[in-house]
Design a protein around this motif. Sequence first.
Motif, PDB file in Angstrom:
ATOM      1  N   ALA A 104       4.397 -11.566  -3.894  1.00 40.52           N
ATOM      2  CA  ALA A 104       5.193 -10.330  -3.849  1.00 40.52           C
ATOM      3  C   ALA A 104       4.292  -9.133  -4.115  1.00 40.52           C
ATOM      4  N   PRO A 105       4.505  -8.020  -3.411  1.00 37.73           N
ATOM      5  CA  PRO A 105       3.726  -6.814  -3.745  1.00 37.73           C
ATOM      6  C   PRO A 105       4.072  -6.351  -5.151  1.00 37.73           C
ATOM      7  N   PRO A 106       3.180  -5.582  -5.793  1.00 35.51           N
ATOM      8  CA  PRO A 106       3.488  -5.122  -7.153  1.00 35.51           C
ATOM      9  C   PRO A 106       4.780  -4.300  -7.161  1.00 35.51           C
ATOM     10  N   SER A 107       5.489  -4.386  -8.276  1.00 40.77           N
ATOM     11  CA  SER A 107       6.717  -3.612  -8.422  1.00 40.77           C
ATOM     12  C   SER A 107       6.371  -2.107  -8.414  1.00 40.77           C
ATOM     13  N   THR A 149      13.402  10.404 -10.941  1.00 38.11           N
ATOM     14  CA  THR A 149      13.374   9.022 -11.411  1.00 38.11           C
ATOM     15  C   THR A 149      13.936   8.139 -10.311  1.00 38.11           C
ATOM     16  N   ALA A 150      13.216   7.074  -9.996  1.00 37.71           N
ATOM     17  CA  ALA A 150      13.712   6.167  -8.951  1.00 37.71           C
ATOM     18  C   ALA A 150      14.328   4.938  -9.597  1.00 37.71           C
ATOM     19  N   VAL A 151      15.498   4.593  -9.129  1.00 38.48           N
ATOM     20  CA  VAL A 151      16.102   3.324  -9.514  1.00 38.48           C
ATOM     21  C   VAL A 151      15.676   2.343  -8.432  1.00 38.48           C
ATOM     22  N   ILE A 152      14.857   1.385  -8.816  1.00 40.85           N
ATOM     23  CA  ILE A 152      14.338   0.418  -7.839  1.00 40.85           C
ATOM     24  C   ILE A 152      15.170  -0.853  -7.972  1.00 40.85           C
ATOM     25  N   ASP A 153      15.983  -1.102  -6.970  1.00 41.31           N
ATOM     26  CA  ASP A 153      16.916  -2.229  -7.025  1.00 41.31           C
ATOM     27  C   ASP A 153      16.234  -3.471  -6.444  1.00 41.31           C
ATOM     28  N   GLU A 154      15.909  -4.420  -7.340  1.00 39.40           N
ATOM     29  CA  GLU A 154      15.219  -5.647  -6.900  1.00 39.40           C
ATOM     30  C   GLU A 154      16.174  -6.841  -6.813  1.00 39.40           C
ATOM     31  N   GLU A 181       0.820  -1.224   0.000  1.00 43.20           N
ATOM     32  CA  GLU A 181       0.000   0.000   0.000  1.00 43.20           C
ATOM     33  C   GLU A 181       0.849   1.268   0.000  1.00 43.20           C
ATOM     34  N   THR A 182       2.138   1.151   0.342  1.00 44.10           N
ATOM     35  CA  THR A 182       3.004   2.335   0.354  1.00 44.10           C
ATOM     36  C   THR A 182       3.488   2.680  -1.057  1.00 44.10           C
ATOM     37  N   ARG A 183       3.497   1.688  -1.929  1.00 42.10           N
ATOM     38  CA  ARG A 183       4.147   1.866  -3.228  1.00 42.10           C
ATOM     39  C   ARG A 183       3.466   2.904  -4.132  1.00 42.10           C
ATOM     40  N   PRO A 184       2.110   2.899  -4.229  1.00 43.50           N
ATOM     41  CA  PRO A 184       1.503   3.940  -5.070  1.00 43.50           C
ATOM     42  C   PRO A 184       1.781   5.342  -4.533  1.00 43.50           C
ATOM     43  N   ARG A 185       1.856   5.458  -3.209  1.00 42.30           N
ATOM     44  CA  ARG A 185       2.117   6.780  -2.616  1.00 42.30           C
ATOM     45  C   ARG A 185       3.534   7.246  -2.965  1.00 42.30           C
ATOM     46  N   LEU A 186       4.464   6.315  -2.936  1.00 49.57           N
ATOM     47  CA  LEU A 186       5.843   6.653  -3.329  1.00 49.57           C
ATOM     48  C   LEU A 186       5.857   7.107  -4.788  1.00 49.57           C
ATOM     49  N   ALA A 187       5.126   6.365  -5.634  1.00 50.31           N
ATOM     50  CA  ALA A 187       5.095   6.700  -7.063  1.00 50.31           C
ATOM     51  C   ALA A 187       4.548   8.116  -7.271  1.00 50.31           C
ATOM     52  N   THR A 188       3.504   8.476  -6.532  1.00 52.45           N
ATOM     53  CA  THR A 188       2.936   9.820  -6.670  1.00 52.45           C
ATOM     54  C   THR A 188       3.969  10.879  -6.280  1.00 52.45           C
ATOM     55  N   ALA A 191       7.382   0.026 -10.339  1.00 57.33           N
ATOM     56  CA  ALA A 191       7.183   0.449 -11.734  1.00 57.33           C
ATOM     57  C   ALA A 191       5.722   0.311 -12.164  1.00 57.33           C
ATOM     58  N   ALA A 192       4.965  -0.575 -11.490  1.00 55.72           N
ATOM     59  CA  ALA A 192       3.551  -0.743 -11.853  1.00 55.72           C
ATOM     60  C   ALA A 192       2.776   0.544 -11.579  1.00 55.72           C
ATOM     61  N   PHE A 193       3.256   1.364 -10.648  1.00 55.53           N
ATOM     62  CA  PHE A 193       2.569   2.616 -10.313  1.00 55.53           C
ATOM     63  C   PHE A 193       3.280   3.837 -10.890  1.00 55.53           C
ATOM     64  N   ALA A 194       4.629   3.725 -10.997  1.00 58.59           N
ATOM     65  CA  ALA A 194       5.405   4.923 -11.325  1.00 58.59           C
ATOM     66  C   ALA A 194       5.716   5.041 -12.812  1.00 58.59           C
ATOM     67  N   GLY A 195       5.420   4.001 -13.595  1.00 54.42           N
ATOM     68  CA  GLY A 195       5.696   4.075 -15.041  1.00 54.42           C
ATOM     69  C   GLY A 195       7.143   4.418 -15.303  1.00 54.42           C
ATOM     70  N   ASP A 196       7.360   5.403 -16.203  1.00 53.82           N
ATOM     71  CA  ASP A 196       8.727   5.786 -16.587  1.00 53.82           C
ATOM     72  C   ASP A 196       9.535   6.384 -15.443  1.00 53.82           C
ATOM     73  N   ARG A 197       8.849   6.757 -14.376  1.00 56.19           N
ATOM     74  CA  ARG A 197       9.573   7.342 -13.225  1.00 56.19           C
ATOM     75  C   ARG A 197      10.313   6.268 -12.434  1.00 56.19           C
ATOM     76  N   ALA A 198      10.133   4.990 -12.795  1.00 61.58           N
ATOM     77  CA  ALA A 198      10.882   3.929 -12.109  1.00 61.58           C
ATOM     78  C   ALA A 198      11.687   3.140 -13.126  1.00 61.58           C
ATOM     79  N   ILE A 199      12.962   3.021 -12.860  1.00 57.46           N
ATOM     80  CA  ILE A 199      13.826   2.132 -13.635  1.00 57.46           C
ATOM     81  C   ILE A 199      14.155   0.975 -12.697  1.00 57.46           C
ATOM     82  N   THR A 200      13.863  -0.248 -13.138  1.00 59.03           N
ATOM     83  CA  THR A 200      13.980  -1.391 -12.222  1.00 59.03           C
ATOM     84  C   THR A 200      15.259  -2.173 -12.524  1.00 59.03           C
TER      85      THR A 200
END
Length: 478
Positions: A291-294, A273-278, A258-265, A296-305
């Motif tokens: 697993a919770p959604p990545s 741009t967030a580099v999300i290191d998985e 539930e925190t992830r969409p808020r981070l994306a906003t 990138a599922a909320f942040a689109g181009d704002r997340a590089i995974t």
Amino acid sequence: MWPRERLSARRLATLLGDWRGPGARSGAADLAAGVRLLVLDGRLPAGTGLPAERELAEALGASRTMVGAALRRLRADGLVASRQGSGSWITIPGAAIPVDPPPGADLIDLARAAPGAIAGTGAALERVRAPMADMIRGHGYSEQGLPVLREQIAERYAARGLPTDPDQIVVTSGAHHAFVLVLRMLAGPGDRVLVEQPTYPNALDAIRATGAIPMPVPLTDEGWQLDDFEAALRQTAPRLAYLIVDFHNPTGLRMPAETRPRLATALRRSRTTAVIDETLIEVDLDSGEPAPPSVAAFAGDRAITLGSASKSHWGGLRLGWIRASHDQVHQLLAARNGLDLGSSVLDQLLLTDLLRTSDAALAARRVELARGRDVLAAAVTEHLPGWTFRLPRGGLSLWCRLPAPASTRLAVAARNFGVRVAPGPRFGVHGLERWMRLPYPLPPDDLREAVRRLAAAAQTVWSGSAEVGESAETVPVA
Ligand SMILES: Cc1ncc(COP(=O)(O)O)c(C=O)c1O
């Protein structure tokens, strides 16, 4: 050797922290010991230029005579060199290059949180003979990575609910290399990069090597305080954020769904741009939950995974990948031309095979790692009174709070007791002397013995009798 980057007096004073010892030693001896610890734990690499004596004296609130005396001691020990007109810089005498202990050496390595190769790697190597025989007819360069491997990786994202075109994937030589590529594409000198504190030390090194400035936001025992991250994004509008949201290294924390969409906003608002290191996403030890959604599922181009084969299959493969938008992939490939020209074909074929065949081995590895975690947790509770930790549900280490802020001294003392361990401050931009990371991908007997040795080393540190040994080895971290 010539000095590389020159450290400012303020930064050195911050790194030194509370360097004045409590005992009867002279200030110069304390200062020299403080610098020595920073060299030994890797925070002052060889070649680092030191500030001028006068500036350092001012930043430390010490006399210039005392700073001069400390530098003379360090020169006499071979840790500092000076040349007229070039100032002083760190040199590490003798066998300074960090090496893995030779087989049979009585040294337990707790500095790297990295398991061995997954079961079945040998058999997979045999199976890739045939596709390799086909490959060697061609030129072998693949800047973006072999299509078969990219397809496999894309399918894994799709299975996690993140539809991905194989052309959105760039195969890299590990997740660390992937991060360096992204930094090269998106950050430059003076740019701010938001990081969690603590975080993965090599990422901090890469940010600093670009000339960018890491901006730490603390993680608490409960994890990401989104208010703090939102405020940091709003106030500093960093160019990039580097976040490890799945089984964070070193804490093992996972950001709730539930925190992830808020981070994306928040990322979108600050245009960061967030580099999300998985890298550690597969090291899910007992959550038993999907697993919770990545992000990138909320942040689109704002997340590089970023992904990696290192913790799921083997670090020796040196393979990772980037998932990004098509445009970003083009930019990344252009950035890569100035750095390297692709990753090894043999390793890519091997990983393609392993991704298809190693689900059962991966499940067994999770059970083994969970056992290592539990053995280590029990040993720490038994032998290291006053140490506290939260039992992580994934990842590869316990992040331990120490009873006193002496992590660096303990790491140096531990080396004399046959344990190599990375001290807390390696994992942060500042502070963290109260913390130490203890990884558990080792056989249970080694883990128990390592903790017994750490307890013996801790005795010497708490009693004030610890020696800063003569070894000038810096600690490599994974
Ligand atoms: C969070 C994190 N990122 C990146 C890496 C480096 O991974 P690789 O071996 O794929 O370069 C590690 C290795 O420990 C890690 O823990």
